[in-house]
Scaffold this motif. Sequence first.
Motif, PDB file in Angstrom:
ATOM      1  N   PHE A  23       2.247   3.897  -9.841  1.00 49.92           N
ATOM      2  CA  PHE A  23       2.707   3.203 -10.463  1.00 49.92           C
ATOM      3  C   PHE A  23       1.141   3.115 -11.711  1.00 49.92           C
ATOM      4  O   PHE A  23       0.743   4.358 -11.739  1.00 49.92           O
ATOM      5  N   PRO A  24       1.673   2.662 -12.851  1.00 47.98           N
ATOM      6  CA  PRO A  24       2.067   1.022 -12.955  1.00 47.98           C
ATOM      7  C   PRO A  24       3.919   1.663 -13.302  1.00 47.98           C
ATOM      8  O   PRO A  24       3.935   2.866 -13.537  1.00 47.98           O
ATOM      9  N   ARG A  25       4.515   0.383 -12.978  1.00 52.81           N
ATOM     10  CA  ARG A  25       5.973   0.334 -12.976  1.00 52.81           C
ATOM     11  C   ARG A  25       6.809  -0.408 -13.185  1.00 52.81           C
ATOM     12  O   ARG A  25       6.288  -1.809 -12.365  1.00 52.81           O
ATOM     13  N   PRO A  26       7.773  -0.899 -14.030  1.00 50.92           N
ATOM     14  CA  PRO A  26       8.446  -2.767 -14.354  1.00 50.92           C
ATOM     15  C   PRO A  26       8.627  -2.576 -13.342  1.00 50.92           C
ATOM     16  O   PRO A  26      10.274  -2.110 -12.458  1.00 50.92           O
ATOM     17  N   ILE A  27       8.605  -4.083 -12.967  1.00 48.41           N
ATOM     18  CA  ILE A  27       9.854  -4.275 -12.034  1.00 48.41           C
ATOM     19  C   ILE A  27      10.079  -5.714 -12.628  1.00 48.41           C
ATOM     20  O   ILE A  27      10.512  -6.021 -13.551  1.00 48.41           O
ATOM     21  N   MET A  28      11.049  -6.161 -12.080  1.00 45.22           N
ATOM     22  CA  MET A  28      11.405  -7.906 -11.972  1.00 45.22           C
ATOM     23  C   MET A  28      11.122  -8.877 -10.751  1.00 45.22           C
ATOM     24  O   MET A  28      11.249  -8.250  -9.197  1.00 45.22           O
ATOM     25  N   VAL A  29      10.410 -10.122 -10.360  1.00 45.35           N
ATOM     26  CA  VAL A  29      10.348 -10.085  -9.461  1.00 45.35           C
ATOM     27  C   VAL A  29      11.377 -11.948  -9.825  1.00 45.35           C
ATOM     28  O   VAL A  29      11.966 -13.126 -11.140  1.00 45.35           O
ATOM     29  N   LEU A  55       7.234  -7.730 -15.156  1.00 49.53           N
ATOM     30  CA  LEU A  55       5.994  -7.627 -15.054  1.00 49.53           C
ATOM     31  C   LEU A  55       6.435  -6.045 -14.714  1.00 49.53           C
ATOM     32  O   LEU A  55       6.982  -5.080 -14.264  1.00 49.53           O
ATOM     33  N   THR A  56       4.898  -5.766 -14.590  1.00 53.61           N
ATOM     34  CA  THR A  56       4.383  -3.890 -14.016  1.00 53.61           C
ATOM     35  C   THR A  56       3.739  -4.398 -12.929  1.00 53.61           C
ATOM     36  O   THR A  56       2.330  -5.364 -13.081  1.00 53.61           O
ATOM     37  N   ALA A  57       4.133  -3.573 -11.737  1.00 59.56           N
ATOM     38  CA  ALA A  57       2.973  -3.040 -10.598  1.00 59.56           C
ATOM     39  C   ALA A  57       2.166  -1.972 -10.390  1.00 59.56           C
ATOM     40  O   ALA A  57       2.832  -1.102 -11.443  1.00 59.56           O
ATOM     41  N   VAL A  58       1.216  -2.717 -10.387  1.00 62.58           N
ATOM     42  CA  VAL A  58      -0.309  -1.604 -10.539  1.00 62.58           C
ATOM     43  C   VAL A  58      -0.445  -1.031  -9.064  1.00 62.58           C
ATOM     44  O   VAL A  58      -0.848   0.035  -9.915  1.00 62.58           O
ATOM     45  N   ARG A  59      -0.413  -1.953  -7.937  1.00 63.52           N
ATOM     46  CA  ARG A  59      -0.636  -0.954  -7.081  1.00 63.52           C
ATOM     47  C   ARG A  59      -0.374  -2.415  -5.815  1.00 63.52           C
ATOM     48  O   ARG A  59      -0.401  -3.151  -5.981  1.00 63.52           O
ATOM     49  N   TRP A  60      -0.386  -1.204  -4.655  1.00 66.63           N
ATOM     50  CA  TRP A  60      -0.575  -2.301  -3.562  1.00 66.63           C
ATOM     51  C   TRP A  60      -1.341  -2.851  -2.956  1.00 66.63           C
ATOM     52  O   TRP A  60      -2.192  -3.057  -3.118  1.00 66.63           O
ATOM     53  N   LYS A 107      -4.899  -8.747 -16.814  1.00 66.13           N
ATOM     54  CA  LYS A 107      -4.696  -9.734 -16.494  1.00 66.13           C
ATOM     55  C   LYS A 107      -3.353  -9.949 -14.867  1.00 66.13           C
ATOM     56  O   LYS A 107      -2.579  -9.799 -15.223  1.00 66.13           O
ATOM     57  N   LYS A 108      -4.374  -9.562 -14.296  1.00 68.37           N
ATOM     58  CA  LYS A 108      -3.962  -9.343 -12.769  1.00 68.37           C
ATOM     59  C   LYS A 108      -3.500 -10.318 -11.198  1.00 68.37           C
ATOM     60  O   LYS A 108      -4.571 -11.068 -11.542  1.00 68.37           O
ATOM     61  N   ILE A 109      -2.249 -10.491 -11.365  1.00 72.30           N
ATOM     62  CA  ILE A 109      -2.299 -11.521 -10.087  1.00 72.30           C
ATOM     63  C   ILE A 109      -1.300 -10.792  -8.594  1.00 72.30           C
ATOM     64  O   ILE A 109      -0.947  -9.554  -8.611  1.00 72.30           O
ATOM     65  N   GLY A 110      -1.806 -11.624  -7.180  1.00 67.21           N
ATOM     66  CA  GLY A 110      -0.556 -10.619  -6.884  1.00 67.21           C
ATOM     67  C   GLY A 110       0.846 -11.251  -6.497  1.00 67.21           C
ATOM     68  O   GLY A 110       0.544 -12.659  -6.824  1.00 67.21           O
ATOM     69  N   TRP A 111       1.638 -10.532  -6.114  1.00 70.36           N
ATOM     70  CA  TRP A 111       2.924 -11.305  -5.777  1.00 70.36           C
ATOM     71  C   TRP A 111       3.557 -10.491  -4.929  1.00 70.36           C
ATOM     72  O   TRP A 111       3.040  -9.419  -4.205  1.00 70.36           O
ATOM     73  N   LYS A 145      13.057  -0.349  -1.487  1.00 73.07           N
ATOM     74  CA  LYS A 145      13.117   0.216  -0.747  1.00 73.07           C
ATOM     75  C   LYS A 145      14.784   1.715  -0.530  1.00 73.07           C
ATOM     76  O   LYS A 145      14.259   2.514   0.216  1.00 73.07           O
ATOM     77  N   ALA A 146      14.648   1.651  -2.323  1.00 75.87           N
ATOM     78  CA  ALA A 146      15.792   2.844  -2.832  1.00 75.87           C
ATOM     79  C   ALA A 146      14.379   4.159  -2.079  1.00 75.87           C
ATOM     80  O   ALA A 146      15.681   5.216  -2.029  1.00 75.87           O
ATOM     81  N   LYS A 147      13.094   4.198  -2.770  1.00 76.97           N
ATOM     82  CA  LYS A 147      12.452   5.109  -2.067  1.00 76.97           C
ATOM     83  C   LYS A 147      11.528   4.826  -1.340  1.00 76.97           C
ATOM     84  O   LYS A 147      10.496   4.887  -1.292  1.00 76.97           O
ATOM     85  N   SER A 148      11.652   4.143   0.229  1.00 75.05           N
ATOM     86  CA  SER A 148      11.656   3.320   0.694  1.00 75.05           C
ATOM     87  C   SER A 148       9.804   4.299   1.610  1.00 75.05           C
ATOM     88  O   SER A 148       8.421   4.264   1.110  1.00 75.05           O
ATOM     89  N   LYS A 149      10.188   5.531   1.413  1.00 76.11           N
ATOM     90  CA  LYS A 149       9.392   6.466   2.114  1.00 76.11           C
ATOM     91  C   LYS A 149       8.140   6.904   0.741  1.00 76.11           C
ATOM     92  O   LYS A 149       6.785   6.930   1.241  1.00 76.11           O
ATOM     93  N   GLU A 150       8.385   7.085  -0.081  1.00 75.43           N
ATOM     94  CA  GLU A 150       7.668   7.404  -1.077  1.00 75.43           C
ATOM     95  C   GLU A 150       6.558   6.501  -1.929  1.00 75.43           C
ATOM     96  O   GLU A 150       5.363   6.839  -2.254  1.00 75.43           O
ATOM     97  N   LEU A 151       7.403   4.950  -1.500  1.00 73.55           N
ATOM     98  CA  LEU A 151       6.697   3.717  -2.122  1.00 73.55           C
ATOM     99  C   LEU A 151       5.818   2.847  -1.391  1.00 73.55           C
ATOM    100  O   LEU A 151       5.440   2.120  -1.626  1.00 73.55           O
ATOM    101  N   ARG A 152       5.985   3.854  -0.321  1.00 71.00           N
ATOM    102  CA  ARG A 152       5.017   2.844   0.999  1.00 71.00           C
ATOM    103  C   ARG A 152       3.424   2.723   0.854  1.00 71.00           C
ATOM    104  O   ARG A 152       3.141   3.736   0.236  1.00 71.00           O
ATOM    105  N   ALA A 153       3.405   1.693   1.254  1.00 66.09           N
ATOM    106  CA  ALA A 153       1.562   1.579   0.693  1.00 66.09           C
ATOM    107  C   ALA A 153       1.317   2.869   1.841  1.00 66.09           C
ATOM    108  O   ALA A 153       1.081   2.543   2.706  1.00 66.09           O
ATOM    109  N   PRO A 154      -0.390   3.168   0.908  1.00 69.70           N
ATOM    110  CA  PRO A 154      -0.758   3.715   1.971  1.00 69.70           C
ATOM    111  C   PRO A 154      -1.373   2.706   2.975  1.00 69.70           C
ATOM    112  O   PRO A 154      -1.854   2.124   3.223  1.00 69.70           O
ATOM    113  N   ALA A 155      -1.899   4.320   3.522  1.00 71.94           N
ATOM    114  CA  ALA A 155      -2.518   3.551   5.195  1.00 71.94           C
ATOM    115  C   ALA A 155      -4.274   3.176   4.813  1.00 71.94           C
ATOM    116  O   ALA A 155      -4.663   3.936   3.954  1.00 71.94           O
TER     117      ALA A 155
END
Length: 102
Positions: free
Chosen positions: A12-18, A28-33, A48-52, A92-102
Amino acid sequence: MSTSSITNSELFPRPIMVRAHNQEPVRLTAVRWIGDTALEVCGDDPSKKIGWLRQDAFDFDSTLFGQLQDAYGRRETERLVMLWAQAAPFGKAKSKELRAPA
């Protein structure tokens, strides 16, 4: 670099489409889990951040995004559904890498 050594700061940050209200495509830009099911995102103003919900967040694809914008502008609902089905769910393409932290 192994997937186990990748940290959120490297993802992060990472560009995404929602998929917004009425299937409107928004960049938008993904900032964190935020837990396992949501992301913190921002638009042009990073203060100005929001949850998605993660289920409505997709890896950014400029070609597909343009097609989604066109279909949305023309109110082509069936085409929007078809195009959104082609979008790669965020992480999903990199689900192991992008998995939310424990």
